[in-house]
Scaffold this motif. Structure first.
Motif, PDB file in Angstrom:
ATOM      1  N   HIS A  60      50.703  41.851  43.279  1.00 29.44           N
ATOM      2  CA  HIS A  60      51.828  40.927  43.184  1.00 29.44           C
ATOM      3  C   HIS A  60      52.865  41.400  42.168  1.00 29.44           C
ATOM      4  CE1 HIS A  60      50.482  37.708  45.824  1.00 29.44           C
ATOM      5  NE2 HIS A  60      49.259  38.061  45.465  1.00 29.44           N
ATOM      6  N   THR A  61      54.053  40.800  42.281  1.00 29.00           N
ATOM      7  CA  THR A  61      55.118  41.008  41.307  1.00 29.00           C
ATOM      8  C   THR A  61      55.487  39.668  40.690  1.00 29.00           C
ATOM      9  OG1 THR A  61      56.885  40.645  42.928  1.00 29.00           O
ATOM     10  CG2 THR A  61      56.099  42.904  42.653  1.00 29.00           C
ATOM     11  N   ALA A  62      56.054  39.736  39.505  1.00 26.68           N
ATOM     12  CA  ALA A  62      56.642  38.557  38.862  1.00 26.68           C
ATOM     13  C   ALA A  62      57.733  39.047  37.939  1.00 26.68           C
ATOM     14  CB  ALA A  62      55.598  37.754  38.095  1.00 26.68           C
ATOM     15  N   TRP A  63      58.718  38.189  37.711  1.00 24.77           N
ATOM     16  CA  TRP A  63      59.716  38.511  36.686  1.00 24.77           C
ATOM     17  C   TRP A  63      60.020  37.269  35.883  1.00 24.77           C
ATOM     18  CZ3 TRP A  63      64.013  35.758  36.164  1.00 24.77           C
ATOM     19  CH2 TRP A  63      64.925  35.512  37.182  1.00 24.77           C
ATOM     20  N   ALA A  64      60.473  37.506  34.667  1.00 22.74           N
ATOM     21  CA  ALA A  64      60.801  36.384  33.789  1.00 22.74           C
ATOM     22  C   ALA A  64      61.862  36.826  32.799  1.00 22.74           C
ATOM     23  CB  ALA A  64      59.560  35.898  33.047  1.00 22.74           C
ATOM     24  N   TYR A  65      62.582  35.847  32.294  1.00 20.69           N
ATOM     25  CA  TYR A  65      63.486  36.147  31.181  1.00 20.69           C
ATOM     26  C   TYR A  65      63.557  34.951  30.257  1.00 20.69           C
ATOM     27  CZ  TYR A  65      67.396  33.625  33.501  1.00 20.69           C
ATOM     28  OH  TYR A  65      68.217  32.687  34.093  1.00 20.69           O
ATOM     29  N   CYS A  66      63.962  35.236  29.033  1.00 21.26           N
ATOM     30  CA  CYS A  66      64.254  34.174  28.081  1.00 21.26           C
ATOM     31  C   CYS A  66      65.645  34.412  27.521  1.00 21.26           C
ATOM     32  CB  CYS A  66      63.215  34.126  26.956  1.00 21.26           C
ATOM     33  SG  CYS A  66      63.327  35.470  25.752  1.00 21.26           S
ATOM     34  N   ASP A 111      59.848  42.576  34.115  1.00 26.14           N
ATOM     35  CA  ASP A 111      59.264  42.624  35.450  1.00 26.14           C
ATOM     36  C   ASP A 111      57.828  43.114  35.323  1.00 26.14           C
ATOM     37  OD1 ASP A 111      61.422  42.181  37.680  1.00 26.14           O
ATOM     38  OD2 ASP A 111      62.404  43.337  36.097  1.00 26.14           O
ATOM     39  N   TRP A 112      56.924  42.481  36.072  1.00 27.01           N
ATOM     40  CA  TRP A 112      55.517  42.858  36.023  1.00 27.01           C
ATOM     41  C   TRP A 112      55.010  43.275  37.400  1.00 27.01           C
ATOM     42  CZ3 TRP A 112      56.608  37.859  33.777  1.00 27.01           C
ATOM     43  CH2 TRP A 112      56.551  37.827  32.379  1.00 27.01           C
ATOM     44  N   ALA A 113      54.163  44.297  37.402  1.00 29.31           N
ATOM     45  CA  ALA A 113      53.283  44.579  38.533  1.00 29.31           C
ATOM     46  C   ALA A 113      51.931  43.982  38.161  1.00 29.31           C
ATOM     47  CB  ALA A 113      53.157  46.077  38.768  1.00 29.31           C
ATOM     48  N   LEU A 114      51.373  43.164  39.054  1.00 22.89           N
ATOM     49  CA  LEU A 114      50.164  42.392  38.747  1.00 22.89           C
ATOM     50  C   LEU A 114      49.038  42.737  39.723  1.00 22.89           C
ATOM     51  CD1 LEU A 114      51.819  38.873  38.259  1.00 22.89           C
ATOM     52  CD2 LEU A 114      51.344  40.595  36.496  1.00 22.89           C
ATOM     53  N   SER A 115      47.810  42.692  39.211  1.00 23.85           N
ATOM     54  CA  SER A 115      46.646  42.951  40.059  1.00 23.85           C
ATOM     55  C   SER A 115      46.287  41.754  40.926  1.00 23.85           C
ATOM     56  CB  SER A 115      45.444  43.335  39.191  1.00 23.85           C
ATOM     57  OG  SER A 115      45.095  42.257  38.324  1.00 23.85           O
ATOM     58  N   GLU A 116      46.770  40.573  40.554  1.00 24.69           N
ATOM     59  CA  GLU A 116      46.486  39.342  41.292  1.00 24.69           C
ATOM     60  C   GLU A 116      47.519  38.293  40.871  1.00 24.69           C
ATOM     61  OE1 GLU A 116      43.143  36.915  39.017  1.00 24.69           O
ATOM     62  OE2 GLU A 116      42.501  39.005  39.349  1.00 24.69           O
ATOM     63  N   PRO A 117      47.547  37.148  41.541  1.00 26.28           N
ATOM     64  CA  PRO A 117      48.514  36.120  41.140  1.00 26.28           C
ATOM     65  C   PRO A 117      48.290  35.643  39.708  1.00 26.28           C
ATOM     66  CG  PRO A 117      47.643  35.662  43.330  1.00 26.28           C
ATOM     67  CD  PRO A 117      46.818  36.783  42.768  1.00 26.28           C
ATOM     68  N   PHE A 132      46.575  35.738  31.593  1.00 30.42           N
ATOM     69  CA  PHE A 132      47.679  36.396  32.286  1.00 30.42           C
ATOM     70  C   PHE A 132      47.755  37.877  31.953  1.00 30.42           C
ATOM     71  CE2 PHE A 132      52.178  37.769  31.722  1.00 30.42           C
ATOM     72  CZ  PHE A 132      52.484  37.972  33.054  1.00 30.42           C
ATOM     73  N   ARG A 133      47.620  38.227  30.695  1.00 22.41           N
ATOM     74  CA  ARG A 133      47.779  39.627  30.312  1.00 22.41           C
ATOM     75  C   ARG A 133      46.701  40.524  30.918  1.00 22.41           C
ATOM     76  NH1 ARG A 133      50.036  39.448  24.033  1.00 22.41           N
ATOM     77  NH2 ARG A 133      52.205  39.848  24.624  1.00 22.41           N
ATOM     78  N   ASP A 134      45.593  39.949  31.306  1.00 21.22           N
ATOM     79  CA  ASP A 134      44.518  40.735  31.917  1.00 21.22           C
ATOM     80  C   ASP A 134      44.875  41.207  33.317  1.00 21.22           C
ATOM     81  OD1 ASP A 134      42.993  40.306  29.644  1.00 21.22           O
ATOM     82  OD2 ASP A 134      41.967  38.554  30.491  1.00 21.22           O
ATOM     83  N   VAL A 135      45.865  40.574  33.964  1.00 20.76           N
ATOM     84  CA  VAL A 135      46.213  40.961  35.334  1.00 20.76           C
ATOM     85  C   VAL A 135      47.469  41.833  35.387  1.00 20.76           C
ATOM     86  CG1 VAL A 135      45.159  38.832  36.159  1.00 20.76           C
ATOM     87  CG2 VAL A 135      47.644  38.923  35.885  1.00 20.76           C
ATOM     88  N   ILE A 136      48.019  42.194  34.225  1.00 22.08           N
ATOM     89  CA  ILE A 136      49.213  43.045  34.192  1.00 22.08           C
ATOM     90  C   ILE A 136      48.815  44.499  34.403  1.00 22.08           C
ATOM     91  CG2 ILE A 136      51.138  43.877  32.802  1.00 22.08           C
ATOM     92  CD1 ILE A 136      51.111  41.207  31.320  1.00 22.08           C
TER      93      ILE A 136
END
Length: 476
Positions: free
Chosen positions: A355-361, A290-296, A386-390
């Motif tokens: 923003h939030t996002a989640w992912a799994y593999c 799960d990520w907390a993001l500064s932007e989409p 992407f990693r710059d907005v985490i």
């Protein structure tokens, strides 16, 4: 201590479905939950930073609206609301245009150009005839209510996703299909994996892929409120280890997997039934972030921001090869990643502008290898920067997934592999899989048909079995 007609253990969607179905018939029921909060796979928590709300497991719910049981409940009256993205799913590729699953079947098909006729043919039965089909698909093996429709569906559904993929001519159509079928968490060469792709895509065209406003916990809270209004009782912080600790009851219904049944004292299960449970097979596990993001997320194709779910795996060939290797116990460099971005469509999930996002593999069952870098590199592959907005991340490996919900044995969120040998004959090869060898004990988890997903149908069918076996006068 109070006496109950039925005690239900486990407050996931199937536990609630069983409890509600029995309570609706006027029985006195008690729902027990081992955790501090209800919900099972429907829980939402602040996993990263203050103000960011994350779904611990399921976030997008294709089967919730497709479930005959859930559709029968007045959950909107108890505060449940869904929101929808413009696209149900997006599937970006390295060297060609992104392909999308849209609510409109014709629009989705037409975008596939020369594959449009076959895609439309493949999906139209589920998209147009889901309600009668669901009666036969989402339950145990039995004489079908709609045999002609079921036969039409089954001719393709019993095949492997790989066999269907070979009928598509374009890379984009194959990729879209592969992402859908890979939700089954097994090699795409397995028989019946076509059914998974057909159902997920078809119900997307029928109902869309809904996102619960306020997080998946909102589904659990609405179910709980309705159940209590019916007169049901809920107790949390109760881990069942010995049935001697239970109040007096006539029937026990367990929203638990085979391994958990085997660990409970006093169930009085026969040695033969216990042996069958011990042979139950688990599927691959998951590693989740799960990520907390500064932007989409800065997708190369910005249209991916308009999709509730994004499949990151590139071509069908790449997805299929990596799923096959993972099922064999390998750790792959570029795993198939399922990603959702609910805050884009539900502002309650994050502070303003964030923003939030989640992912799994998928990973080998029980694997403890950290897949954070592999997942984030897959996102970077299609969203450079992407990693710059985490801002913060939270991860769960297979052991942590199981600690969170013991039904996820080895990280297996489907409650056991759903291949042709365990699609309907789960957890044992019994005509009525919800019965155990003890006539007063039943099982209603995703280890029973129709398997994994937030739909409640396993619990509903288990409860119907209980009513027929013990409360026939009430049932009639």
């Amino acid at each position: 201590m109070e006496k109950y007609d039925a005690i239900i253990v486990g407050s996931g969607p199937n536990g609630f479905a069983a409890a509600i179905t029995l309570q609706q018939r006027g029985l006195k029921t008690l729902l027990l939950e081992g955790g501090t909060t209800i919900g099972g796979g429907m829980r939402s928590k602040a996993l990263t930073l203050p103000g960011f709300l994350h779904d611990v497991c399921a976030a997008v719910h294709p089967m919730a609206m497709a479930s005959p049981f859930f559709r029968s409940l007045p959950l909107e009256a108890y505060g449940l609301r869904f929101t929808y993205a413009p696209y149900e799913a997006a599937h970006p590729l390295d060297d060609t245009d992104t392909v999308f699953l849209k609510r409109d079947l014709a629009e989705t098909a037409n975008a596939l150009e020369e594959d449009a006729p076959y895609y439309h043919e493949l999906m139209s039965l589920v998209a147009n005839e889901w309600e009668p089909l669901a009666d036969d698909i989402m339950g145990p093996l039995r004489v079908p209510k709609n045999p002609i429709l079921l036969a039409k569906f089954g001719l393709t559904a019993v095949q492997s996703a790989d066999a269907v993929a070979r009928r598509f001519k374009t890379k984009r159509a194959q990729a879209l299909w592969g992402g859908m079928a890979a939700h089954g968490i097994q090699p795409l060469t397995n028989y019946t994996t076509a059914a998974i792709g057909m159902v997920l895509s078809g119900v997307g065209h029928r109902y869309g892929w809904p996102i619960p406003v306020g997080g998946s916990q909102a589904i659990a809270d609405a179910l709980a409120a309705y159940y209590k209004d019916l007169g049901g009782k809920i107790q949390t912080d109760f881990w069942l280890r010995d049935i001697k600790a239970l109040p007096e009851h006539q029937v026990l219904v367990l929203d638990l997997t085979p391994r958990q049944l085997l660990a409970i004292d006093g169930l009085d299960l026969s040695s033969g039934y216990r042996q069958q449970l011990s042979r139950y097979r688990q599927g691959m596990g998951v590693f989740k972030i799960d990520w907390a993001l500064s932007e989409p997320i800065p997708y190369r194709d910005r249209r991916c921001r308009e999709a509730s779910t994004v499949h990151l795996g590139n071509t069908y060939e790449e997805i299929a090869a990596n799923e096959e290797r993972t099922a064999k116990g390998e750790i792959v460099e570029r795993p198939f990643v399922l990603l959702t971005q609910p805050s884009l469509f539900d502002a309650s999930r994050a502070p303003d502008g964030k923003h939030t996002a989640w992912a799994y593999c998928h990973v080998p069952n029980g694997s403890l290898i950290d897949r954070t870098n592999a997942i984030e590199m897959q996102v970077e592959r299609f969203a450079p920067g992407f990693r710059d907005v985490i801002l913060e991340r939270s991860t769960l490996n297979t052991r942590e997934m199981e600690d969170y919900n013991p039904n996820y044995v080895g990280g297996d969120i489907n409650g056991g592999i759903m291949d042709i040998f365990q699609l309907y004959t789960r957890p044992t090869r019994r005509l009525t899989p919800y019965r155990t060898s003890n006539k007063r004990v039943y099982i209603c988890s995703s280890a029973t048909p129709p398997g994994g997903g937030v739909h409640g149908m396993s619990g509903f069918h288990a409860a119907q079995t209980v009513l027929r076996d013990h409360f026939r006068d009430i049932n009639s």
